[in-house]
Design a protein around this motif. Sequence first.
Motif, PDB file in Angstrom:
ATOM      1  N   ALA A 367       0.812  -1.230   0.000  1.00 17.59           N
ATOM      2  CA  ALA A 367       0.000   0.000   0.000  1.00 17.59           C
ATOM      3  C   ALA A 367       0.844   1.278   0.000  1.00 17.59           C
ATOM      4  CB  ALA A 367      -0.972  -0.004   1.180  1.00 17.59           C
ATOM      5  N   PRO A 368       1.890   1.388   0.845  1.00 17.44           N
ATOM      6  CA  PRO A 368       2.652   2.652   0.854  1.00 17.44           C
ATOM      7  C   PRO A 368       3.218   2.986  -0.520  1.00 17.44           C
ATOM      8  CG  PRO A 368       3.246   1.327   2.760  1.00 17.44           C
ATOM      9  CD  PRO A 368       2.390   0.454   1.882  1.00 17.44           C
ATOM     10  N   HIS A 369       3.705   1.981  -1.242  1.00 21.69           N
ATOM     11  CA  HIS A 369       4.268   2.235  -2.564  1.00 21.69           C
ATOM     12  C   HIS A 369       3.159   2.687  -3.523  1.00 21.69           C
ATOM     13  CE1 HIS A 369       6.838   2.109  -5.974  1.00 21.69           C
ATOM     14  NE2 HIS A 369       6.129   1.171  -6.566  1.00 21.69           N
ATOM     15  N   PHE A 370       2.017   2.007  -3.466  1.00 23.07           N
ATOM     16  CA  PHE A 370       0.902   2.375  -4.339  1.00 23.07           C
ATOM     17  C   PHE A 370       0.489   3.837  -4.088  1.00 23.07           C
ATOM     18  CE2 PHE A 370      -3.736   2.830  -4.841  1.00 23.07           C
ATOM     19  CZ  PHE A 370      -3.802   2.708  -6.221  1.00 23.07           C
ATOM     20  N   LEU A 371       0.489   4.218  -2.806  1.00 19.43           N
ATOM     21  CA  LEU A 371       0.016   5.562  -2.461  1.00 19.43           C
ATOM     22  C   LEU A 371       1.007   6.669  -2.843  1.00 19.43           C
ATOM     23  CD1 LEU A 371      -1.686   4.772   0.969  1.00 19.43           C
ATOM     24  CD2 LEU A 371      -2.817   5.270  -1.195  1.00 19.43           C
ATOM     25  N   GLU A 372       2.181   6.272  -3.351  1.00 18.31           N
ATOM     26  CA  GLU A 372       3.130   7.298  -3.826  1.00 18.31           C
ATOM     27  C   GLU A 372       2.726   7.841  -5.201  1.00 18.31           C
ATOM     28  OE1 GLU A 372       7.045   5.566  -3.827  1.00 18.31           O
ATOM     29  OE2 GLU A 372       6.896   5.122  -1.689  1.00 18.31           O
ATOM     30  N   ASN A 373       1.784   7.175  -5.859  1.00 21.37           N
ATOM     31  CA  ASN A 373       1.344   7.566  -7.205  1.00 21.37           C
ATOM     32  C   ASN A 373       0.647   8.936  -7.158  1.00 21.37           C
ATOM     33  OD1 ASN A 373       0.003   7.877  -9.622  1.00 21.37           O
ATOM     34  ND2 ASN A 373      -0.839   5.801  -9.672  1.00 21.37           N
ATOM     35  N   GLU A 374       1.265   9.955  -7.774  1.00 19.79           N
ATOM     36  CA  GLU A 374       0.729  11.311  -7.634  1.00 19.79           C
ATOM     37  C   GLU A 374      -0.609  11.511  -8.353  1.00 19.79           C
ATOM     38  OE1 GLU A 374       3.352  13.516 -11.090  1.00 19.79           O
ATOM     39  OE2 GLU A 374       4.010  13.692  -8.993  1.00 19.79           O
ATOM     40  N   ARG A 375      -0.946  10.590  -9.281  1.00 25.41           N
ATOM     41  CA  ARG A 375      -2.252  10.713  -9.961  1.00 25.41           C
ATOM     42  C   ARG A 375      -3.412  10.608  -8.957  1.00 25.41           C
ATOM     43  NH1 ARG A 375       0.701   7.936 -13.858  1.00 25.41           N
ATOM     44  NH2 ARG A 375       0.165   5.848 -13.144  1.00 25.41           N
ATOM     45  N   LEU A 376      -3.152   9.893  -7.845  1.00 24.43           N
ATOM     46  CA  LEU A 376      -4.207   9.703  -6.844  1.00 24.43           C
ATOM     47  C   LEU A 376      -4.610  11.020  -6.184  1.00 24.43           C
ATOM     48  CD1 LEU A 376      -2.827   6.546  -4.989  1.00 24.43           C
ATOM     49  CD2 LEU A 376      -4.633   6.626  -6.706  1.00 24.43           C
ATOM     50  N   TYR A 377      -3.707  11.993  -6.210  1.00 29.31           N
ATOM     51  CA  TYR A 377      -3.956  13.238  -5.474  1.00 29.31           C
ATOM     52  C   TYR A 377      -4.298  14.409  -6.397  1.00 29.31           C
ATOM     53  CZ  TYR A 377      -1.634  10.026  -2.484  1.00 29.31           C
ATOM     54  OH  TYR A 377      -1.316   8.867  -1.821  1.00 29.31           O
ATOM     55  N   GLY A 378      -4.137  14.219  -7.707  1.00 31.26           N
ATOM     56  CA  GLY A 378      -4.414  15.299  -8.640  1.00 31.26           C
ATOM     57  C   GLY A 378      -5.444  14.886  -9.676  1.00 31.26           C
ATOM     58  N   LYS A 379      -5.027  14.026 -10.597  1.00 33.68           N
ATOM     59  CA  LYS A 379      -5.882  13.705 -11.745  1.00 33.68           C
ATOM     60  C   LYS A 379      -7.156  12.945 -11.358  1.00 33.68           C
ATOM     61  CE  LYS A 379      -2.247  13.662 -15.305  1.00 33.68           C
ATOM     62  NZ  LYS A 379      -2.405  15.032 -15.734  1.00 33.68           N
ATOM     63  N   TYR A 380      -7.038  11.966 -10.466  1.00 32.26           N
ATOM     64  CA  TYR A 380      -8.234  11.164 -10.160  1.00 32.26           C
ATOM     65  C   TYR A 380      -9.311  11.941  -9.390  1.00 32.26           C
ATOM     66  CZ  TYR A 380      -5.896   7.102 -12.112  1.00 32.26           C
ATOM     67  OH  TYR A 380      -5.280   6.237 -12.970  1.00 32.26           O
ATOM     68  N   PRO A 381      -8.951  12.687  -8.335  1.00 32.37           N
ATOM     69  CA  PRO A 381     -10.010  13.470  -7.683  1.00 32.37           C
ATOM     70  C   PRO A 381     -10.662  14.454  -8.657  1.00 32.37           C
ATOM     71  CG  PRO A 381      -8.017  13.458  -6.341  1.00 32.37           C
ATOM     72  CD  PRO A 381      -7.667  12.794  -7.632  1.00 32.37           C
ATOM     73  N   ALA A 382      -9.850  15.047  -9.540  1.00 31.62           N
ATOM     74  CA  ALA A 382     -10.411  16.005 -10.510  1.00 31.62           C
ATOM     75  C   ALA A 382     -11.341  15.280 -11.479  1.00 31.62           C
ATOM     76  CB  ALA A 382      -9.278  16.691 -11.266  1.00 31.62           C
ATOM     77  N   LEU A 383     -10.924  14.097 -11.918  1.00 39.97           N
ATOM     78  CA  LEU A 383     -11.760  13.322 -12.845  1.00 39.97           C
ATOM     79  C   LEU A 383     -13.108  12.998 -12.190  1.00 39.97           C
ATOM     80  CD1 LEU A 383     -12.126  11.688 -15.476  1.00 39.97           C
ATOM     81  CD2 LEU A 383     -11.006   9.756 -14.340  1.00 39.97           C
ATOM     82  N   ALA A 384     -13.061  12.522 -10.945  1.00 35.77           N
ATOM     83  CA  ALA A 384     -14.306  12.159 -10.246  1.00 35.77           C
ATOM     84  C   ALA A 384     -15.214  13.380 -10.124  1.00 35.77           C
ATOM     85  CB  ALA A 384     -13.972  11.594  -8.861  1.00 35.77           C
ATOM     86  N   ALA A 385     -14.645  14.511  -9.691  1.00 33.30           N
ATOM     87  CA  ALA A 385     -15.477  15.704  -9.472  1.00 33.30           C
ATOM     88  C   ALA A 385     -16.017  16.249 -10.791  1.00 33.30           C
ATOM     89  CB  ALA A 385     -14.661  16.772  -8.740  1.00 33.30           C
ATOM     90  N   ASN A 386     -15.170  16.282 -11.832  1.00 32.04           N
ATOM     91  CA  ASN A 386     -15.624  16.841 -13.108  1.00 32.04           C
ATOM     92  C   ASN A 386     -16.669  15.952 -13.774  1.00 32.04           C
ATOM     93  OD1 ASN A 386     -13.985  19.034 -12.809  1.00 32.04           O
ATOM     94  ND2 ASN A 386     -12.258  18.120 -13.897  1.00 32.04           N
ATOM     95  N   LEU A 387     -16.453  14.652 -13.702  1.00 35.92           N
ATOM     96  CA  LEU A 387     -17.403  13.721 -14.327  1.00 35.92           C
ATOM     97  C   LEU A 387     -18.775  13.810 -13.645  1.00 35.92           C
ATOM     98  CD1 LEU A 387     -18.017  11.477 -16.315  1.00 35.92           C
ATOM     99  CD2 LEU A 387     -17.030   9.837 -14.737  1.00 35.92           C
ATOM    100  N   LEU A 388     -18.771  13.788 -12.325  1.00 35.13           N
ATOM    101  CA  LEU A 388     -20.049  13.866 -11.598  1.00 35.13           C
ATOM    102  C   LEU A 388     -20.732  15.209 -11.847  1.00 35.13           C
ATOM    103  CD1 LEU A 388     -21.314  11.736  -9.440  1.00 35.13           C
ATOM    104  CD2 LEU A 388     -19.079  11.211 -10.338  1.00 35.13           C
ATOM    105  N   THR A 389     -19.933  16.270 -11.939  1.00 38.10           N
ATOM    106  CA  THR A 389     -20.522  17.590 -12.209  1.00 38.10           C
ATOM    107  C   THR A 389     -21.215  17.578 -13.568  1.00 38.10           C
ATOM    108  OG1 THR A 389     -18.703  18.564 -10.989  1.00 38.10           O
ATOM    109  CG2 THR A 389     -20.013  20.078 -12.277  1.00 38.10           C
TER     110      THR A 389
END
Length: 431
Positions: A367-389
Motif C-alpha cells: 500500500a505505501p508504494h501504491f500511495l506514492e502515485n501522484e495521480r491519486l492526489y491530482g488527476k483522479y479526484p479532478a476526474l471524479a469531481a468533473n465527471l459527476l458535475t
Amino acid sequence: MSDDKFTAIVIGGGPSGSTAAYVLAKEGLDVLLIEKGDTSGSKNMFGGRMYSHALNRIIPGFWEEAPVERAVTKEIITFLTEDKSVSVICQNDNWAKEPYHSFTLLRAEFDRWLASKAEEAGAIVATSIKVDDLIIENNKVVGIKAGEDEMYADVIIAADGVNSLMAQKAGLRKDLEPKQVATGIKQIIKLSKEKINDRFQVTDSYGVAQLFVGHCTKGLHGGGFLYTNKDTISIGLVINISALRHNTIRLVDLLEDFKNHPSIAPIIEDGEVEEYSAHLVPEAGINMKPQLIGEGFLVVGDAAGFVLNLGFLVRGMDFAIASGEAAAKAVIEAKKSNDFSKSALLAYERYLKQSFVMQHLEIYRKAPHFLENERLYGKYPALAANLLTKMFTVDGGQPRRLFGTAMNEIKMSGLSLAKLAMDGWKGMRSL
Ligand SMILES: Cc1cc2nc3c(=O)[nH]c(=O)nc-3n(C[C@H](O)[C@H](O)[C@H](O)COP(=O)(O)OP(=O)(O)OC[C@H]3O[C@@H](n4cnc5c(N)ncnc54)[C@H](O)[C@@H]3O)c2cc1C
C-alpha cells in the motif's frame, strides 16, 4: 522489587506505553512508566479516531469510563478540486451499538485516562521526566538515564513515538527516510454540539469521520481529515515529507486554504480555533519496521512504525495498543523464567504475528508504494469531481450519453484507459 530495580521501565506514556504498563502492572509486575509531558498525552496529537477492538479486548467496555467523544457512524470520503467536491458516504447504525466500532477522541484527555488506568493497576507513573539515554552494559540494555538520575530494570520498552531516539540508541533503528514519514497539522475548532449535529446530520453521541483527497494538498501525496467531537471539530492535513521537500508550499497556508474551500467553510463557520498542533506520522508500514527486540529491550507503537495508512483509513492507535499488549505479554513470559535475553523476548514477535498487527501490516505491504502515485492526489479526484458535475449539469446544450461523457473527461484529464486500468489493478492488489 529490589529498591533500585524494576521488572520493566516503559519510556513514553502514549497509548502503546500506557497499555504495556497497564498489562504488566495487572499481572503484578513492578513497572515504571516515564512520560516527558506534564501529563500523558499533554503534547500528543492524532487525526481523531480510534478503532475500538484492540482496547476493548484489554479493558472490556472501556467507553463506559474513558473520555471518548462520539461513536463514529458515518464515514465520508471526499474528492476535491478547487471549487467542486464529490463524496462517498457510508452510514452504518450498527457502528452505534456495543462494542462500538470506533470513537473520536481528544488525545490530551484520553492518554491521561489510559495512563491513570496503568497507575490504578499498580504501575508507577512518572511525568515531566524526559529519558535522555539508555544504560547499556555488556551489550544489554539495563536501565535509563534521565538528567542526573539512573534507573534500572530487567527490560526497557521503548514507546517513545515516531522519532524513537531510544530505539536508535539501542542500535535497532536507523534515521527515518523522508518518504517513510508524513507531517500532520491539525486544528481543534470549537463549535456548539447543536451546530455539529445539524451540519453533519448526527445526534449527540454519534459522529463523522471524513477524509479528503485532491485539492486540499494541492495534488501532493497526502490528504485532509475532519472528525466530529462532542463540541469541537478536529480538522487537518497530512502530507508526505518527500512531497513537501520539493515544494515551497507552507502547511499552514494549505490548511487555511482547505478550511476556506466552499465544501468546508460552511461546516466550520463560526467555529473558533482552540488548539493547533503538528506531528509526524510513520507511513511506510511494515517496510519501515526496525528490529523490534534487543537484549533487555523492546520497541512498540509508532517507535516501531506500526501505522497503517490506506488512504481511505488511518490506523495507529489500535496498533499501538495491541503492540504494547504483545510486548507486555512477552515480558510476563520472560519473568517466569527470569530470562530477559533477546532470545527469550522473541515471544514479542510471536505475539505480534498472532495478533492483527503483523497480519494487517503484512497484507498491506504494497500500500505505501501504491500511495506514492501522484495521480491519486491530482488527476483522479479532478476526474471524479468533473465527471459527476457533468452528469448532474443540465444546460440545454448538445446531448451526450454517460459513456461518451466519461471518455471525454478521461481524455481531458490527460489520463488514458490503459493508465486507469493499470492503477486500478495495482490498487486492487495493494489495498
Ligand atoms: C496527524 C496524525 C493523524 C493521525 N490520525 C490517526 C487516527 O485518526 N487514528 C489512529 O488510530 N491513528 C492516527 N494517527 C497515529 C497515532 O496517533 C499513533 O499511531 C499513536 O499515537 C501511536 O502511539 P504511541 O504510544 O506509539 O506513540 P505516541 O502517541 O507518539 O506517544 C509517545 C509518547 O512518548 C513520550 N516520549 C517521547 N520521548 C520521550 C522520552 N525521551 N522520555 C519520556 N517520554 C517520551 C511522548 O511525550 C508521548 O507521550 C495519527 C497520527 C498523526 C500524527
